[in-house]
Design a protein around this motif. Structure first.
Motif, PDB file in Angstrom:
ATOM      1  N   VAL A 182       0.838  -1.200   0.000  1.00 49.89           N
ATOM      2  CA  VAL A 182       0.000   0.000   0.000  1.00 49.89           C
ATOM      3  C   VAL A 182       0.873   1.250   0.000  1.00 49.89           C
ATOM      4  O   VAL A 182       0.668   2.187  -0.788  1.00 49.89           O
ATOM      5  CB  VAL A 182      -0.950   0.004   1.209  1.00 49.89           C
ATOM      6  N   GLN A 183       1.875   1.285   0.883  1.00 48.64           N
ATOM      7  CA  GLN A 183       2.772   2.440   0.930  1.00 48.64           C
ATOM      8  C   GLN A 183       3.613   2.549  -0.337  1.00 48.64           C
ATOM      9  O   GLN A 183       3.863   3.653  -0.831  1.00 48.64           O
ATOM     10  CB  GLN A 183       3.665   2.348   2.161  1.00 48.64           C
ATOM     11  N   ASN A 184       4.048   1.404  -0.886  1.00 46.39           N
ATOM     12  CA  ASN A 184       4.780   1.409  -2.163  1.00 46.39           C
ATOM     13  C   ASN A 184       4.020   2.198  -3.213  1.00 46.39           C
ATOM     14  O   ASN A 184       4.559   3.108  -3.866  1.00 46.39           O
ATOM     15  CB  ASN A 184       4.964  -0.017  -2.699  1.00 46.39           C
ATOM     16  N   LEU A 185       2.751   1.862  -3.378  1.00 44.74           N
ATOM     17  CA  LEU A 185       1.966   2.439  -4.462  1.00 44.74           C
ATOM     18  C   LEU A 185       1.461   3.834  -4.124  1.00 44.74           C
ATOM     19  O   LEU A 185       1.300   4.679  -5.009  1.00 44.74           O
ATOM     20  CB  LEU A 185       0.820   1.495  -4.811  1.00 44.74           C
ATOM     21  N   ARG A 186       1.238   4.107  -2.867  1.00 42.92           N
ATOM     22  CA  ARG A 186       0.857   5.468  -2.470  1.00 42.92           C
ATOM     23  C   ARG A 186       2.009   6.428  -2.730  1.00 42.92           C
ATOM     24  O   ARG A 186       1.824   7.529  -3.271  1.00 42.92           O
ATOM     25  CB  ARG A 186       0.467   5.470  -0.994  1.00 42.92           C
ATOM     26  N   ASN A 187       3.219   6.007  -2.361  1.00 46.66           N
ATOM     27  CA  ASN A 187       4.388   6.861  -2.600  1.00 46.66           C
ATOM     28  C   ASN A 187       4.712   6.964  -4.082  1.00 46.66           C
ATOM     29  O   ASN A 187       5.140   8.014  -4.567  1.00 46.66           O
ATOM     30  CB  ASN A 187       5.591   6.323  -1.833  1.00 46.66           C
ATOM     31  N   ALA A 188       4.501   5.863  -4.820  1.00 47.98           N
ATOM     32  CA  ALA A 188       4.720   5.904  -6.270  1.00 47.98           C
ATOM     33  C   ALA A 188       3.774   6.908  -6.921  1.00 47.98           C
ATOM     34  O   ALA A 188       4.175   7.671  -7.810  1.00 47.98           O
ATOM     35  CB  ALA A 188       4.511   4.518  -6.870  1.00 47.98           C
ATOM     36  N   ARG A 189       2.519   6.938  -6.462  1.00 41.18           N
ATOM     37  CA  ARG A 189       1.563   7.914  -7.002  1.00 41.18           C
ATOM     38  C   ARG A 189       2.042   9.343  -6.753  1.00 41.18           C
ATOM     39  O   ARG A 189       1.943  10.204  -7.636  1.00 41.18           O
ATOM     40  CB  ARG A 189       0.201   7.710  -6.339  1.00 41.18           C
ATOM     41  N   THR A 190       2.590   9.594  -5.560  1.00 38.21           N
ATOM     42  CA  THR A 190       3.096  10.934  -5.249  1.00 38.21           C
ATOM     43  C   THR A 190       4.239  11.318  -6.180  1.00 38.21           C
ATOM     44  O   THR A 190       4.283  12.434  -6.715  1.00 38.21           O
ATOM     45  CB  THR A 190       3.567  10.991  -3.780  1.00 38.21           C
ATOM     46  N   ILE A 191       5.177  10.390  -6.396  1.00 35.21           N
ATOM     47  CA  ILE A 191       6.310  10.659  -7.292  1.00 35.21           C
ATOM     48  C   ILE A 191       5.813  10.897  -8.713  1.00 35.21           C
ATOM     49  O   ILE A 191       6.290  11.795  -9.421  1.00 35.21           O
ATOM     50  CB  ILE A 191       7.321   9.494  -7.238  1.00 35.21           C
ATOM     51  N   ILE A 192       4.854  10.101  -9.149  1.00 34.79           N
ATOM     52  CA  ILE A 192       4.296  10.251 -10.497  1.00 34.79           C
ATOM     53  C   ILE A 192       3.680  11.636 -10.670  1.00 34.79           C
ATOM     54  O   ILE A 192       3.883  12.306 -11.691  1.00 34.79           O
ATOM     55  CB  ILE A 192       3.265   9.129 -10.766  1.00 34.79           C
ATOM     56  N   ARG A 193       2.956  12.098  -9.674  1.00 35.37           N
ATOM     57  CA  ARG A 193       2.331  13.416  -9.764  1.00 35.37           C
ATOM     58  C   ARG A 193       3.372  14.527  -9.729  1.00 35.37           C
ATOM     59  O   ARG A 193       3.275  15.505 -10.488  1.00 35.37           O
ATOM     60  CB  ARG A 193       1.333  13.583  -8.617  1.00 35.37           C
ATOM     61  N   GLN A 194       4.353  14.377  -8.849  1.00 37.91           N
ATOM     62  CA  GLN A 194       5.378  15.412  -8.737  1.00 37.91           C
ATOM     63  C   GLN A 194       6.179  15.560 -10.023  1.00 37.91           C
ATOM     64  O   GLN A 194       6.567  16.673 -10.406  1.00 37.91           O
ATOM     65  CB  GLN A 194       6.312  15.087  -7.568  1.00 37.91           C
ATOM     66  N   ARG A 195       6.449  14.460 -10.696  1.00 35.67           N
ATOM     67  CA  ARG A 195       7.288  14.475 -11.894  1.00 35.67           C
ATOM     68  C   ARG A 195       6.475  14.539 -13.190  1.00 35.67           C
ATOM     69  O   ARG A 195       7.055  14.572 -14.274  1.00 35.67           O
ATOM     70  CB  ARG A 195       8.207  13.246 -11.912  1.00 35.67           C
ATOM     71  N   GLY A 196       5.160  14.526 -13.076  1.00 39.11           N
ATOM     72  CA  GLY A 196       4.331  14.555 -14.271  1.00 39.11           C
ATOM     73  C   GLY A 196       4.463  13.313 -15.128  1.00 39.11           C
ATOM     74  O   GLY A 196       4.389  13.384 -16.360  1.00 39.11           O
ATOM     75  N   LEU A 197       4.637  12.169 -14.500  1.00 41.66           N
ATOM     76  CA  LEU A 197       4.805  10.907 -15.222  1.00 41.66           C
ATOM     77  C   LEU A 197       3.457  10.296 -15.578  1.00 41.66           C
ATOM     78  O   LEU A 197       2.434  10.619 -14.965  1.00 41.66           O
ATOM     79  CB  LEU A 197       5.609   9.926 -14.361  1.00 41.66           C
ATOM     80  N   PRO A 198       3.421   9.390 -16.551  1.00 41.54           N
ATOM     81  CA  PRO A 198       2.167   8.734 -16.908  1.00 41.54           C
ATOM     82  C   PRO A 198       1.610   7.910 -15.738  1.00 41.54           C
ATOM     83  O   PRO A 198       2.364   7.300 -14.975  1.00 41.54           O
ATOM     84  CB  PRO A 198       2.564   7.815 -18.075  1.00 41.54           C
ATOM     85  N   VAL A 199       0.278   7.928 -15.624  1.00 38.57           N
ATOM     86  CA  VAL A 199      -0.364   7.130 -14.575  1.00 38.57           C
ATOM     87  C   VAL A 199      -0.528   5.679 -15.005  1.00 38.57           C
ATOM     88  O   VAL A 199      -0.918   4.832 -14.197  1.00 38.57           O
ATOM     89  CB  VAL A 199      -1.726   7.714 -14.161  1.00 38.57           C
ATOM     90  N   HIS A 200      -0.243   5.363 -16.288  1.00 38.55           N
ATOM     91  CA  HIS A 200      -0.142   3.952 -16.680  1.00 38.55           C
ATOM     92  C   HIS A 200       1.122   3.417 -16.017  1.00 38.55           C
ATOM     93  O   HIS A 200       2.215   3.934 -16.251  1.00 38.55           O
ATOM     94  CB  HIS A 200       0.009   3.804 -18.199  1.00 38.55           C
ATOM     95  N   VAL A 201       0.997   2.386 -15.192  1.00 43.86           N
ATOM     96  CA  VAL A 201       2.178   1.873 -14.501  1.00 43.86           C
ATOM     97  C   VAL A 201       2.407   0.413 -14.866  1.00 43.86           C
ATOM     98  O   VAL A 201       1.465  -0.388 -14.915  1.00 43.86           O
ATOM     99  CB  VAL A 201       2.068   2.028 -12.963  1.00 43.86           C
ATOM    100  N   ALA A 202       3.650   0.095 -15.156  1.00 42.06           N
ATOM    101  CA  ALA A 202       4.068  -1.288 -15.351  1.00 42.06           C
ATOM    102  C   ALA A 202       4.510  -1.803 -13.987  1.00 42.06           C
ATOM    103  O   ALA A 202       5.604  -1.495 -13.520  1.00 42.06           O
ATOM    104  CB  ALA A 202       5.202  -1.363 -16.365  1.00 42.06           C
ATOM    105  N   LEU A 203       3.626  -2.544 -13.318  1.00 42.39           N
ATOM    106  CA  LEU A 203       3.916  -3.055 -11.981  1.00 42.39           C
ATOM    107  C   LEU A 203       4.824  -4.274 -12.099  1.00 42.39           C
ATOM    108  O   LEU A 203       4.431  -5.286 -12.683  1.00 42.39           O
ATOM    109  CB  LEU A 203       2.628  -3.462 -11.272  1.00 42.39           C
ATOM    110  N   VAL A 204       6.009  -4.177 -11.540  1.00 43.36           N
ATOM    111  CA  VAL A 204       6.951  -5.291 -11.600  1.00 43.36           C
ATOM    112  C   VAL A 204       6.947  -5.997 -10.255  1.00 43.36           C
ATOM    113  O   VAL A 204       7.337  -5.431  -9.226  1.00 43.36           O
ATOM    114  CB  VAL A 204       8.373  -4.810 -11.945  1.00 43.36           C
ATOM    115  N   SER A 205       6.481  -7.229 -10.258  1.00 43.38           N
ATOM    116  CA  SER A 205       6.471  -8.043  -9.043  1.00 43.38           C
ATOM    117  C   SER A 205       6.323  -9.498  -9.464  1.00 43.38           C
ATOM    118  O   SER A 205       6.224  -9.809 -10.655  1.00 43.38           O
ATOM    119  CB  SER A 205       5.320  -7.627  -8.116  1.00 43.38           C
ATOM    120  N   ASP A 206       6.307 -10.389  -8.487  1.00 40.39           N
ATOM    121  CA  ASP A 206       6.064 -11.802  -8.796  1.00 40.39           C
ATOM    122  C   ASP A 206       4.629 -11.971  -9.267  1.00 40.39           C
ATOM    123  O   ASP A 206       3.720 -11.235  -8.850  1.00 40.39           O
ATOM    124  CB  ASP A 206       6.315 -12.655  -7.560  1.00 40.39           C
ATOM    125  N   GLY A 207       4.409 -12.974 -10.115  1.00 33.54           N
ATOM    126  CA  GLY A 207       3.084 -13.192 -10.664  1.00 33.54           C
ATOM    127  C   GLY A 207       2.009 -13.342  -9.611  1.00 33.54           C
ATOM    128  O   GLY A 207       0.907 -12.814  -9.760  1.00 33.54           O
TER     129      GLY A 207
END
Length: 255
Positions: A182-207
């Motif tokens: 939850v914190q991973n993705l909440r913080n990722a959203r903050t970074i995405i907004r701050q940097r103006g990055l696409p909200v399409h995210v390629a989530l890299v994790s185990d299947g």
């Protein structure tokens, strides 16, 4: 003793031993926790089932039959939930391709000192392959510093991407404070907004993790697409079991 009872006893023993043996592969990787031990305890219970039933009848007296029926119903319901959850998680373990402009988010896992664990190395390698194939993509490395970790998981991801895969450090942002998905993705959203990055995210994790991580990502306003990492076969059993137990919490509480 009747032949049918002998056959049932042999079958029960074989099932119990097989369940207990499921602990051996993760133990080879020095992994030992509740989810590794659960099948072992179930195997012991199956082997000693007649003795356990005798104790239950002694304790419950005339209510023993009702208690046994309730326990049987609970076991059937639990097995149904396990099979349904496993099917859903497995079905989402092989997602489609992310769009070309996706932001890469690498979800953290344990670091051993400064070295990525086998689980985390699989995620890093999957991210490295994706980033090399998509040189315009930006990466967010997630994960704080836990017990027995000399650096944060995010730092370990970045360093390994740079050294092992030749990814430029300028393409990687760190979320080095999060301690769960939850914190991973909440913080990722903050970074995405701050940097103006696409909200399409390629989530890299185990299947096994992609279904639950995708639910959380959507609740954070992101559009997730899974990039599954290779998982060491010795970890698959206990990791899927852990994920099945974590799923109800995510569905009810993780926002």
């Amino acid at each position: 003793m009747k032949p049918g009872h002998i056959a049932a006893g042999i079958a029960r023993t074989l099932v119990g031993v097989l369940l207990m043996a499921t602990a051996l592969p993760p133990m080879q990787l020095h992994v030992m926790n509740t989810f590794v031990l659960l099948p072992v305890l179930l195997g012991v219970a199956i082997i000693f089932l007649p003795a356990l039933l005798w104790v239950l009848r002694r304790l419950c007296g005339r209510y023993a039959r009702v208690v046994l029926r309730l326990l049987a119903a609970a076991c059937i319901a639990g097995l149904g939930w396990l099979l349904l959850s496993f099917g859903v998680i497995l079905a989402h373990s092989f997602p489609g391709q992310p769009p070309q402009d996706a932001t890469v988010v690498v979800l953290g896992a344990k670091v051993q000192g400064r070295t990525p664990s086998i689980d985390l190395m699989g995620r890093i390698d999957a991210a490295g392959t994706y980033l090399k194939a998509h040189p315009q993509a930006f990466c967010i490395a997630s994960g704080g510093k836990g017990p027995e970790e000399d650096i944060t998981e995010a730092e370990s991801i970045r360093d390994t991407l740079v050294q092992r895969h030749g990814i430029a450090p300028a393409r990687i942002a760190l979320d080095d404070t999060s301690t769960n998905t939850v914190q991973n993705l909440r913080n990722a959203r903050t970074i995405i907004r701050q940097r103006g990055l696409p909200v399409h995210v390629a989530l890299v994790s185990d299947g096994f993790h992609l279904f639950r991580a995708g639910i959380i990502a959507k609740r954070q306003g992101l559009e997730p697409f899974g990039v599954p990492a290779d998982t060491d076969w010795r970890l698959n059993g206990y990791l899927y079991l852990r994920e099945i137990f974590a799923l109800p919490k995510t569905l009810l509480f993780d926002h």
